[in-house]
Design a protein around this motif. Sequence first.
Motif, PDB file in Angstrom:
ATOM      1  N   ILE B 115       0.842  -1.199   0.000  1.00 43.07           N
ATOM      2  CA  ILE B 115       0.000   0.000   0.000  1.00 43.07           C
ATOM      3  C   ILE B 115       0.875   1.245   0.000  1.00 43.07           C
ATOM      4  O   ILE B 115       1.603   1.493   0.948  1.00 43.07           O
ATOM      5  CB  ILE B 115      -0.915   0.004   1.233  1.00 43.07           C
ATOM      6  CG1 ILE B 115      -1.643  -1.336   1.275  1.00 43.07           C
ATOM      7  CG2 ILE B 115      -1.839   1.219   1.219  1.00 43.07           C
ATOM      8  CD1 ILE B 115      -3.044  -1.308   1.702  1.00 43.07           C
ATOM      9  N   PRO B 116       0.808   2.042  -1.093  1.00 41.66           N
ATOM     10  CA  PRO B 116       1.595   3.277  -1.119  1.00 41.66           C
ATOM     11  C   PRO B 116       1.153   4.176   0.029  1.00 41.66           C
ATOM     12  O   PRO B 116      -0.033   4.206   0.375  1.00 41.66           O
ATOM     13  CB  PRO B 116       1.221   3.912  -2.459  1.00 41.66           C
ATOM     14  CG  PRO B 116       0.578   2.849  -3.257  1.00 41.66           C
ATOM     15  CD  PRO B 116      -0.016   1.876  -2.300  1.00 41.66           C
ATOM     16  N   VAL B 297      -8.292   0.047   6.572  1.00 43.47           N
ATOM     17  CA  VAL B 297      -8.688   1.453   6.385  1.00 43.47           C
ATOM     18  C   VAL B 297      -8.486   1.902   4.937  1.00 43.47           C
ATOM     19  O   VAL B 297      -9.432   2.369   4.297  1.00 43.47           O
ATOM     20  CB  VAL B 297      -7.951   2.367   7.389  1.00 43.47           C
ATOM     21  CG1 VAL B 297      -8.173   3.830   7.054  1.00 43.47           C
ATOM     22  CG2 VAL B 297      -8.429   2.075   8.804  1.00 43.47           C
ATOM     23  N   PRO B 298      -7.278   1.725   4.371  1.00 45.17           N
ATOM     24  CA  PRO B 298      -7.133   2.174   2.974  1.00 45.17           C
ATOM     25  C   PRO B 298      -8.021   1.402   1.995  1.00 45.17           C
ATOM     26  O   PRO B 298      -8.658   2.017   1.132  1.00 45.17           O
ATOM     27  CB  PRO B 298      -5.654   1.921   2.645  1.00 45.17           C
ATOM     28  CG  PRO B 298      -5.003   1.425   3.874  1.00 45.17           C
ATOM     29  CD  PRO B 298      -6.005   1.304   4.965  1.00 45.17           C
ATOM     30  N   LEU B 299      -8.090   0.082   2.161  1.00 45.51           N
ATOM     31  CA  LEU B 299      -8.916  -0.688   1.223  1.00 45.51           C
ATOM     32  C   LEU B 299     -10.392  -0.345   1.405  1.00 45.51           C
ATOM     33  O   LEU B 299     -11.145  -0.269   0.434  1.00 45.51           O
ATOM     34  CB  LEU B 299      -8.682  -2.188   1.422  1.00 45.51           C
ATOM     35  CG  LEU B 299      -7.294  -2.677   0.975  1.00 45.51           C
ATOM     36  CD1 LEU B 299      -7.127  -4.165   1.259  1.00 45.51           C
ATOM     37  CD2 LEU B 299      -7.086  -2.406  -0.512  1.00 45.51           C
ATOM     38  N   GLY B 300     -10.801  -0.105   2.664  1.00 48.00           N
ATOM     39  CA  GLY B 300     -12.193   0.272   2.928  1.00 48.00           C
ATOM     40  C   GLY B 300     -12.557   1.554   2.199  1.00 48.00           C
ATOM     41  O   GLY B 300     -13.599   1.645   1.547  1.00 48.00           O
ATOM     42  N   ASP B 320      -7.890   0.481 -19.810  1.00 51.34           N
ATOM     43  CA  ASP B 320      -7.010   1.584 -19.394  1.00 51.34           C
ATOM     44  C   ASP B 320      -6.175   1.169 -18.195  1.00 51.34           C
ATOM     45  O   ASP B 320      -4.963   1.400 -18.144  1.00 51.34           O
ATOM     46  CB  ASP B 320      -7.840   2.817 -18.982  1.00 51.34           C
ATOM     47  CG  ASP B 320      -8.586   3.426 -20.154  1.00 51.34           C
ATOM     48  OD1 ASP B 320      -8.208   3.105 -21.296  1.00 51.34           O
ATOM     49  OD2 ASP B 320      -9.530   4.197 -19.929  1.00 51.34           O
ATOM     50  N   VAL B 321      -6.864   0.568 -17.210  1.00 49.08           N
ATOM     51  CA  VAL B 321      -6.174   0.172 -15.985  1.00 49.08           C
ATOM     52  C   VAL B 321      -5.128  -0.894 -16.296  1.00 49.08           C
ATOM     53  O   VAL B 321      -3.990  -0.828 -15.815  1.00 49.08           O
ATOM     54  CB  VAL B 321      -7.179  -0.331 -14.928  1.00 49.08           C
ATOM     55  CG1 VAL B 321      -6.456  -0.736 -13.651  1.00 49.08           C
ATOM     56  CG2 VAL B 321      -8.221   0.735 -14.626  1.00 49.08           C
ATOM     57  N   ALA B 322      -5.503  -1.852 -17.133  1.00 47.99           N
ATOM     58  CA  ALA B 322      -4.582  -2.944 -17.462  1.00 47.99           C
ATOM     59  C   ALA B 322      -3.350  -2.405 -18.200  1.00 47.99           C
ATOM     60  O   ALA B 322      -2.216  -2.829 -17.933  1.00 47.99           O
ATOM     61  CB  ALA B 322      -5.297  -3.993 -18.301  1.00 47.99           C
ATOM     62  N   ALA B 323      -3.571  -1.458 -19.124  1.00 49.44           N
ATOM     63  CA  ALA B 323      -2.445  -0.889 -19.867  1.00 49.44           C
ATOM     64  C   ALA B 323      -1.480  -0.185 -18.920  1.00 49.44           C
ATOM     65  O   ALA B 323      -0.258  -0.354 -19.008  1.00 49.44           O
ATOM     66  CB  ALA B 323      -2.961   0.091 -20.921  1.00 49.44           C
ATOM     67  N   ASP B 324      -2.046   0.599 -17.997  1.00 50.05           N
ATOM     68  CA  ASP B 324      -1.197   1.286 -17.018  1.00 50.05           C
ATOM     69  C   ASP B 324      -0.466   0.285 -16.132  1.00 50.05           C
ATOM     70  O   ASP B 324       0.690   0.497 -15.758  1.00 50.05           O
ATOM     71  CB  ASP B 324      -2.037   2.214 -16.128  1.00 50.05           C
ATOM     72  CG  ASP B 324      -2.433   3.484 -16.862  1.00 50.05           C
ATOM     73  OD1 ASP B 324      -2.141   3.575 -18.060  1.00 50.05           O
ATOM     74  OD2 ASP B 324      -3.029   4.365 -16.227  1.00 50.05           O
ATOM     75  N   ALA B 325      -1.161  -0.798 -15.770  1.00 51.48           N
ATOM     76  CA  ALA B 325      -0.545  -1.813 -14.905  1.00 51.48           C
ATOM     77  C   ALA B 325       0.663  -2.433 -15.608  1.00 51.48           C
ATOM     78  O   ALA B 325       1.720  -2.626 -15.004  1.00 51.48           O
ATOM     79  CB  ALA B 325      -1.560  -2.884 -14.535  1.00 51.48           C
ATOM     80  N   PRO B 499     -10.218   2.396  -8.998  1.00 50.87           N
ATOM     81  CA  PRO B 499      -9.733   1.182  -9.679  1.00 50.87           C
ATOM     82  C   PRO B 499      -8.217   1.183  -9.876  1.00 50.87           C
ATOM     83  O   PRO B 499      -7.583   0.131  -9.769  1.00 50.87           O
ATOM     84  CB  PRO B 499     -10.437   1.213 -11.038  1.00 50.87           C
ATOM     85  CG  PRO B 499     -11.543   2.171 -10.911  1.00 50.87           C
ATOM     86  CD  PRO B 499     -11.240   3.089  -9.779  1.00 50.87           C
ATOM     87  N   TYR B 500      -7.637   2.360 -10.158  1.00 49.72           N
ATOM     88  CA  TYR B 500      -6.188   2.448 -10.333  1.00 49.72           C
ATOM     89  C   TYR B 500      -5.472   2.141  -9.022  1.00 49.72           C
ATOM     90  O   TYR B 500      -4.466   1.440  -8.989  1.00 49.72           O
ATOM     91  CB  TYR B 500      -5.787   3.839 -10.835  1.00 49.72           C
ATOM     92  CG  TYR B 500      -6.170   4.090 -12.262  1.00 49.72           C
ATOM     93  CD1 TYR B 500      -5.375   3.597 -13.305  1.00 49.72           C
ATOM     94  CD2 TYR B 500      -7.321   4.787 -12.592  1.00 49.72           C
ATOM     95  CE1 TYR B 500      -5.719   3.814 -14.617  1.00 49.72           C
ATOM     96  CE2 TYR B 500      -7.688   4.998 -13.902  1.00 49.72           C
ATOM     97  CZ  TYR B 500      -6.880   4.513 -14.918  1.00 49.72           C
ATOM     98  OH  TYR B 500      -7.232   4.718 -16.219  1.00 49.72           O
ATOM     99  N   ALA B 501      -6.012   2.694  -7.928  1.00 52.86           N
ATOM    100  CA  ALA B 501      -5.394   2.455  -6.625  1.00 52.86           C
ATOM    101  C   ALA B 501      -5.464   0.977  -6.268  1.00 52.86           C
ATOM    102  O   ALA B 501      -4.477   0.380  -5.821  1.00 52.86           O
ATOM    103  CB  ALA B 501      -6.088   3.303  -5.561  1.00 52.86           C
ATOM    104  N   LEU B 502      -6.627   0.371  -6.506  1.00 45.67           N
ATOM    105  CA  LEU B 502      -6.777  -1.053  -6.194  1.00 45.67           C
ATOM    106  C   LEU B 502      -5.832  -1.885  -7.048  1.00 45.67           C
ATOM    107  O   LEU B 502      -5.181  -2.815  -6.558  1.00 45.67           O
ATOM    108  CB  LEU B 502      -8.219  -1.502  -6.440  1.00 45.67           C
ATOM    109  CG  LEU B 502      -9.168  -1.327  -5.253  1.00 45.67           C
ATOM    110  CD1 LEU B 502     -10.550  -1.828  -5.623  1.00 45.67           C
ATOM    111  CD2 LEU B 502      -8.644  -2.072  -4.025  1.00 45.67           C
ATOM    112  N   ALA B 503      -5.749  -1.552  -8.347  1.00 42.76           N
ATOM    113  CA  ALA B 503      -4.862  -2.292  -9.239  1.00 42.76           C
ATOM    114  C   ALA B 503      -3.419  -2.177  -8.756  1.00 42.76           C
ATOM    115  O   ALA B 503      -2.666  -3.163  -8.753  1.00 42.76           O
ATOM    116  CB  ALA B 503      -4.991  -1.760 -10.667  1.00 42.76           C
TER     117      ALA B 503
END
Lengths: 350, 530
Positions: B115-116, B297-300, B320-325, B499-503
């Motif tokens: 977790i950043p 807390v962060p994931l919530g 988009d998310v996959a490309a960034d990942a 979604p980006y944060a979760l990825a």
Amino acid sequence: MRSTTVLTGIVVASLSLAACTSSGEADAEPTATAAAEPVSDGELVVYSGRSEDLVQPLIDDFQEASGVAVEVRYADTTELAALLQEEGDATPADVYFAQDAGALGAVAKAGLVATLPEDISSAVDAGHTSTDGSWVGVTGRARVFVIDSEQVDQASAPTTAAELTDPEWSGQVGIAPTNASFQSFVTALRVLEGEDAARAWLEDMVANDVQIYSNNTAILEAAQAGEIQVGLINHYYWYRLESELGTDAMRAQLVFPESGDAAGIVNVAGAALMAGAAEDADAIAFLEYLVSEDGQQYFVEATYEYPLVSGVEAPDGLPEIGSLTNTDLDLSDLDSLSETTALLAEVGLL
Amino acid sequence: MRAPRLLDPVAASARPRRFAWGRATLAASAVVAAALASIPLVYLVVRVAGAESGAVAETLLRPRTAQLAANTVGLVAAVSVACLVLGVATAWVLARTDLPLRRTWTVLAALPLAIPSYVAAFGWVALTPVRGFWGSLIVLTLCNVPLVTLPTLAALRQADRAQEDVARTLGRSRTRAFAEVTWPQVRPAALAGVLLVALYVLSDFGAVALMRFQAFTWAIHAAYTSSFDPTLAAVMATVLAAMGVALVVAERAMRGRQTRFGSTVAARGTVQPVVLGPWRVPVQVALAAIAALSLGVPLGALLRYLGSQPSSGTVVSAGDVAADALTTVGLAAAGALIALALALPIGILAARHPSRLATGAESASYVGLALPGIVVGLSLVYFSLQVVPALYQSVWILAFAYGVLFLPKAVGAVRSSIERVEPGLEDVARTLGSGVAGTWMRVTARIAAPGIGAGALLVALTAMKELPATLLLRPTTTDTLATSLWRLTDISAYAAAAPYALALVVVAAVPVVLLTREAVAGATRVEEFE
């Protein structure tokens, strides 16, 4: 252990490496002038200090209309100004699209921009653009107070910067000292009221436990959440949130400061042509598009900002730009930004 | 963590002269690597040297500098102590007791690394009223504890249990036996972890900015982005770098006084674990609480925003998310390889030929970790435009920045992994007719590889979460998960950002789980060779 000596040795070695390669800074370059016959290469690089969701639709429209492939680098206006100065002549950027007159002025002062063609610089009335054609104003944004309507009445809300130092507002006022628009307000305060008064105001605000936020959005959200009672922001942030949440959900409300007060200045977002792109027809076409009727209409509808080209109507519900514009203040006065940041650093806000 | 040398150092220096050539090459490579790692520091020196001395003194002496320094020192000290206590306690429980579901608890204890800190801070700001110093302390502690827990856990597993048992038999209480016998054995590992934590806190920008705590990095960032005179920022960053060097020196001084308590045959794993008994429930509740605070807390907060309606105009597709990942993973992997290439000569030299040169090179490699990303970013803007303009704003410079920024993690891993390879084994291989290179490939590299790989994983993991240098150096149209996250949260499009944060958390969890396995397996592997 003499490891520090070795460490120093290594640093010195790599210093001399740097010295060999360094070819001097790119300051004091003469400002280039656009040539008579610009050439198109079908490509354009824009450094945008305005966010992607606001700018990209406009870029897409321009790409479709012109056939030019546009690459946009999005970052903070001020970060890009720092980057442009670090890059100097080597910058890949053709156009710098900034949120603020001060940042444009600083980049122009460093000799990094080309003088704009006459038809672009004259499209916008004096007072909302540069005086020397080094950049052009694109949209107007009014500085306003945002209040938490549950804690503060419209009637008893502050309407001048001076009121905010009152103990009544202790710990209740939000500002964003790193934000370019806030800094422009402080510059206006210096220009209108004098250096000593500006310093006194800032010191009084610090003594009054002013709350520090990172940007306008954070201040607006804090007022909307009742975390603070008053915040200093630009008008369009509120309109954007309203369009997202609906009028009824707006706990935060706007108060337009008294006419003539530094807290209520009208600032502009603008764009400059980088020195290396002086003869780039694509960059010039893009700047022309920004001050065209289509371009101006886009900002009115998408961002609730004031258009600066005559003939385009301002968004509904906004006071006349003329009633807000301070006749004692020239936007070119706002480029003394480094004095402002020095002052902010001195009083401990930076 | 510096594992004790098993052979007398005299044996190493008595090796044949023909190693000299290889050693010279090694030393030269280490110096080059250290010089490359010092680029950010050199940039600062150039900037500060170019400024008027009056301006430098004025910046240094203003009360604001002292106030910012006090804020940062206070935070670094508080987070370091908190991480040391929590990390060592957690590692002890995981390594020494009959805790049920130990493997699960180990993974849970390591996962906060994925977790950043800015995502964690965002979660805390969204769900709780804590801000300022306490908010920064909580978030940075929870995110960084694993940096102490994991190495301490590995060290505890390798520590000699027999001596602790002897101490107990001789009448020492469990606490005293731990303090007098076990602690000295795990101290280097724990302190090395604390050093990484302290350097991270020194350079962290995201968490303190969200918590609105005015640390040095906050002021440096403010100065770089708003004053167009870079002197103020450069002077402050130099002060920060000096603090980082002081930390490295202090850690080295504390680590240096260790002595080997070892016996040739270490008793491991055969001894009965400490029975938790009535403590079984409270210990598990405590572990669960830490996991809930650091992960829940962060994931919530992310899941809450994921469920909310995205604001108009910002629609995110899985593509988009996959490309960034993919971009994120590719860049992080390249960064890890560069860090490894720079770390190998420095780490090997420090492990096998300790000298002033080795110590100096190692210290120089730590500089990047103490500097905020924006300083490293700007220094590489400057450097690449001066030296390799063709590579400016290319993925290569960005990957190189990752390599420099996170080099210490790789150096530490290389050094400790190679130290763990008993030189006697190499001698045996040589006696049996294997050449120098062959011995390195077949014995040393082979045994050290998993530990070195873990270091590379740690670099990749950290690189995935890096933001400020990435923003400055990335190619204009390239986005990573972190930059997309920044772009969307900057305009308060939290639903689109989620979604980006979760990825990012999911992608970063992969190296974390691998690292946990490494920490758990490390002990058994070393045992095979003793």
